[in-house]
Design a protein around this motif. Structure first.
Motif, PDB file in Angstrom:
ATOM      1  N   ALA A 283      -3.844 -17.934  11.823  1.00 24.68           N
ATOM      2  CA  ALA A 283      -2.442 -17.712  12.184  1.00 24.68           C
ATOM      3  C   ALA A 283      -1.954 -16.358  11.691  1.00 24.68           C
ATOM      4  O   ALA A 283      -1.259 -15.624  12.413  1.00 24.68           O
ATOM      5  CB  ALA A 283      -1.568 -18.829  11.612  1.00 24.68           C
ATOM      6  N   ALA A 284      -2.328 -15.989  10.465  1.00 23.23           N
ATOM      7  CA  ALA A 284      -1.907 -14.698   9.920  1.00 23.23           C
ATOM      8  C   ALA A 284      -2.514 -13.539  10.702  1.00 23.23           C
ATOM      9  O   ALA A 284      -1.845 -12.523  10.957  1.00 23.23           O
ATOM     10  CB  ALA A 284      -2.311 -14.610   8.446  1.00 23.23           C
ATOM     11  N   PHE A 285      -3.769 -13.684  11.100  1.00 23.52           N
ATOM     12  CA  PHE A 285      -4.413 -12.629  11.891  1.00 23.52           C
ATOM     13  C   PHE A 285      -3.744 -12.477  13.259  1.00 23.52           C
ATOM     14  O   PHE A 285      -3.605 -11.361  13.772  1.00 23.52           O
ATOM     15  CB  PHE A 285      -5.904 -12.927  12.051  1.00 23.52           C
ATOM     16  CG  PHE A 285      -6.719 -12.633  10.814  1.00 23.52           C
ATOM     17  CD1 PHE A 285      -6.117 -12.210   9.639  1.00 23.52           C
ATOM     18  CD2 PHE A 285      -8.097 -12.772  10.824  1.00 23.52           C
ATOM     19  CE1 PHE A 285      -6.863 -11.933   8.501  1.00 23.52           C
ATOM     20  CE2 PHE A 285      -8.861 -12.492   9.699  1.00 23.52           C
ATOM     21  CZ  PHE A 285      -8.236 -12.074   8.531  1.00 23.52           C
ATOM     22  N   ASP A 286      -3.324 -13.588  13.857  1.00 24.62           N
ATOM     23  CA  ASP A 286      -2.605 -13.508  15.128  1.00 24.62           C
ATOM     24  C   ASP A 286      -1.319 -12.698  14.972  1.00 24.62           C
ATOM     25  O   ASP A 286      -0.961 -11.904  15.851  1.00 24.62           O
ATOM     26  CB  ASP A 286      -2.275 -14.908  15.643  1.00 24.62           C
ATOM     27  CG  ASP A 286      -3.494 -15.642  16.185  1.00 24.62           C
ATOM     28  OD1 ASP A 286      -4.514 -14.987  16.469  1.00 24.62           O
ATOM     29  OD2 ASP A 286      -3.422 -16.888  16.314  1.00 24.62           O
ATOM     30  N   VAL A 287      -0.637 -12.897  13.862  1.00 18.02           N
ATOM     31  CA  VAL A 287       0.609 -12.161  13.613  1.00 18.02           C
ATOM     32  C   VAL A 287       0.328 -10.669  13.449  1.00 18.02           C
ATOM     33  O   VAL A 287       1.048  -9.822  14.003  1.00 18.02           O
ATOM     34  CB  VAL A 287       1.316 -12.716  12.357  1.00 18.02           C
ATOM     35  CG1 VAL A 287       2.447 -11.792  11.920  1.00 18.02           C
ATOM     36  CG2 VAL A 287       1.853 -14.118  12.627  1.00 18.02           C
ATOM     37  N   LEU A 288      -0.732 -10.328  12.723  1.00 18.57           N
ATOM     38  CA  LEU A 288      -1.054  -8.914  12.529  1.00 18.57           C
ATOM     39  C   LEU A 288      -1.446  -8.255  13.850  1.00 18.57           C
ATOM     40  O   LEU A 288      -1.045  -7.118  14.128  1.00 18.57           O
ATOM     41  CB  LEU A 288      -2.180  -8.761  11.502  1.00 18.57           C
ATOM     42  CG  LEU A 288      -2.521  -7.316  11.113  1.00 18.57           C
ATOM     43  CD1 LEU A 288      -1.325  -6.624  10.463  1.00 18.57           C
ATOM     44  CD2 LEU A 288      -3.732  -7.263  10.182  1.00 18.57           C
ATOM     45  N   ARG A 289      -2.226  -8.955  14.667  1.00 16.93           N
ATOM     46  CA  ARG A 289      -2.620  -8.397  15.968  1.00 16.93           C
ATOM     47  C   ARG A 289      -1.405  -8.075  16.828  1.00 16.93           C
ATOM     48  O   ARG A 289      -1.378  -7.078  17.553  1.00 16.93           O
ATOM     49  CB  ARG A 289      -3.509  -9.394  16.720  1.00 16.93           C
ATOM     50  CG  ARG A 289      -4.914  -9.552  16.174  1.00 16.93           C
ATOM     51  CD  ARG A 289      -5.749 -10.418  17.099  1.00 16.93           C
ATOM     52  NE  ARG A 289      -7.011 -10.784  16.472  1.00 16.93           N
ATOM     53  CZ  ARG A 289      -7.222 -11.936  15.843  1.00 16.93           C
ATOM     54  NH1 ARG A 289      -6.264 -12.842  15.767  1.00 16.93           N
ATOM     55  NH2 ARG A 289      -8.392 -12.195  15.286  1.00 16.93           N
ATOM     56  N   ALA A 290      -0.388  -8.940  16.767  1.00 19.71           N
ATOM     57  CA  ALA A 290       0.781  -8.783  17.633  1.00 19.71           C
ATOM     58  C   ALA A 290       1.795  -7.784  17.096  1.00 19.71           C
ATOM     59  O   ALA A 290       2.700  -7.370  17.821  1.00 19.71           O
ATOM     60  CB  ALA A 290       1.461 -10.131  17.829  1.00 19.71           C
TER      61      ALA A 290
END
Length: 378
Positions: A283-290
């Motif tokens: 979930a945290a990686f998804d936020v960073l990607r976006a």
């Protein structure tokens, strides 16, 4: 008559206060007695593999705006925090009590639910954690579902229908179910979800034929399921949608759980170091990607609750970092494995480092960061 009521109320308060020292020993059985006296208080219990603390925090904020409310503080979701929350309630005052119920050992949620006897119980999600106690997802799902067994007659189960294991859960006969999620058939659902830094999470909630925009101080679309449960519970307890939205808009994120902080350099730090299980990493990686940023940085420790060996799990993280970040810093005993994975993933050697401690990471990062950067601490 008025004097008599004051005298009775004073006697009740005096007797209640006299019971408090007994909570020190034995705490559990004292809580059982105190719970029986709280027949005017509406009890809510929340469990799940993630989102419990945030759901408790937001629901407590909403209900506190309506009436005197007690809730589980500081992520203390086992016996101590639950009995303490009961102790803080007052029969003549407390309208709502909100409990965060965590899993410790097999049977613990069932035991806590038997004490709480909630009017409303919510299950947010099922992920495989606490592997020493729960060997598979089916075991974890059974444990989470045990919260529903002790709903009071006519009680309400709030279930995240986007999670297939939660969607299959059933409360006792005579209890109602409110299903939350993203599908048109769900009782409380979301539309138009937006969250990509610098935009914080906002969405439209649809419930009971009403639509309401929800604006939050949270970052990440993964919080939607948590907030839908909060909204469903608050509505069940009589809070109108517009007042729910007003309360949600004011609540800050829990420290260390996707919390945004502006650093002295002007860069935005996303603090998500409170928990390190695999689903929180994703979930945290998804936020960073976006995130909209000139450059993306990641500072990573390790993954918890996984059977994968250090070399394998950190190599995977390193490869993912190379695909989504401009710089990657790994910290701790297994940092070298992460560095190697990032290099194998194509990250330039000058943009990735491994350190045993955070002091080295800080010295490396400080001269690099400026106000156009976003850095994830995981």
């Amino acid at each position: 008559m008025r004097h008599t009521r004051r005298t009775v109320k004073h006697s009740l308060r005096k007797g209640w206060n006299a019971l408090q020292p007994a909570l020190r020993w034995p705490r559990w059985w004292t809580a059982v007695v105190l719970r029986k006296l709280l027949f005017r208080t509406r009890f809510v219990a929340i469990t799940g593999s993630n989102g419990k603390t945030t759901a408790t925090r937001y629901l407590a904020a909403i209900l506190s705006d309506e009436a005197p409310t007690q809730w589980t503080r500081l992520n203390r979701n086992s016996e101590g925090g639950i009995t303490e929350t009961i102790a803080f309630c007052r029969p003549w005052k407390t309208r709502f009590a909100v409990f965060e119920v965590g899993f410790g050992v097999v049977g613990s949620i069932d035991r806590f639910a038997r004490l709480i006897r909630p009017h409303v119980a919510a299950v947010l999600s099922v992920f495989l954690e606490h592997r020493a106690e729960a060997k598979d997802l089916e075991t974890m799902a059974r444990e989470k579902a045990s919260l529903l067994k002790h709903l009071q007659a006519g009680g309400v189960a709030v279930l995240n229908a986007d999670d297939p294991r939660v969607a299959e859960m059933k409360p006792p006969p005579g209890c109602r179910v409110i299903r939350t999620g993203s599908a048109p058939e769900h009782d409380v659902r979301c539309e138009n979800v937006v969250s990509a830094w610098p935009d914080l999470l906002r969405f439209t909630v649809v419930a009971g034929g009403q639509r309401q925009e929800i604006r939050t101080r949270l970052l990440g679309e993964h919080w939607v399921g948590t907030l839908l449960a909060v909204i469903a519970i608050a509505r069940e307890l009589g809070v109108p949608l517009d007042r729910i939205a007003d309360s949600i808009a004011r609540v800050p994120p829990y420290p260390g759980r996707m919390q945004t902080v502006r650093l002295p350099s002007g860069a935005i730090a996303i603090r998500d170091e409170f928990k390190g299980s695999l689903h929180t990493v994703d979930a945290a990686f998804d936020v960073l990607r976006a995130a909209e940023a000139r450059r993306r940085f990641i500072v990573f420790g390790d993954v918890a609750e996984t059977k994968a060996k250090p070399r394998k799990r950190m190599a995977r993280i390193g490869r993912e970092a190379a695909a989504m970040a401009d710089f990657a810093v790994f910290v701790g005993d297994n940092a070298a494995h992460g560095e190697r994975g990032a290099l194998n993933g194509g990250m330039a050697p000058e943009r990735v480092r491994a350190f045993q401690d955070f002091e080295g990471a800080v010295d490396f990062l400080r001269p690099l960061l400026d106000e156009r950067d976003v850095i994830l601490f995981k």
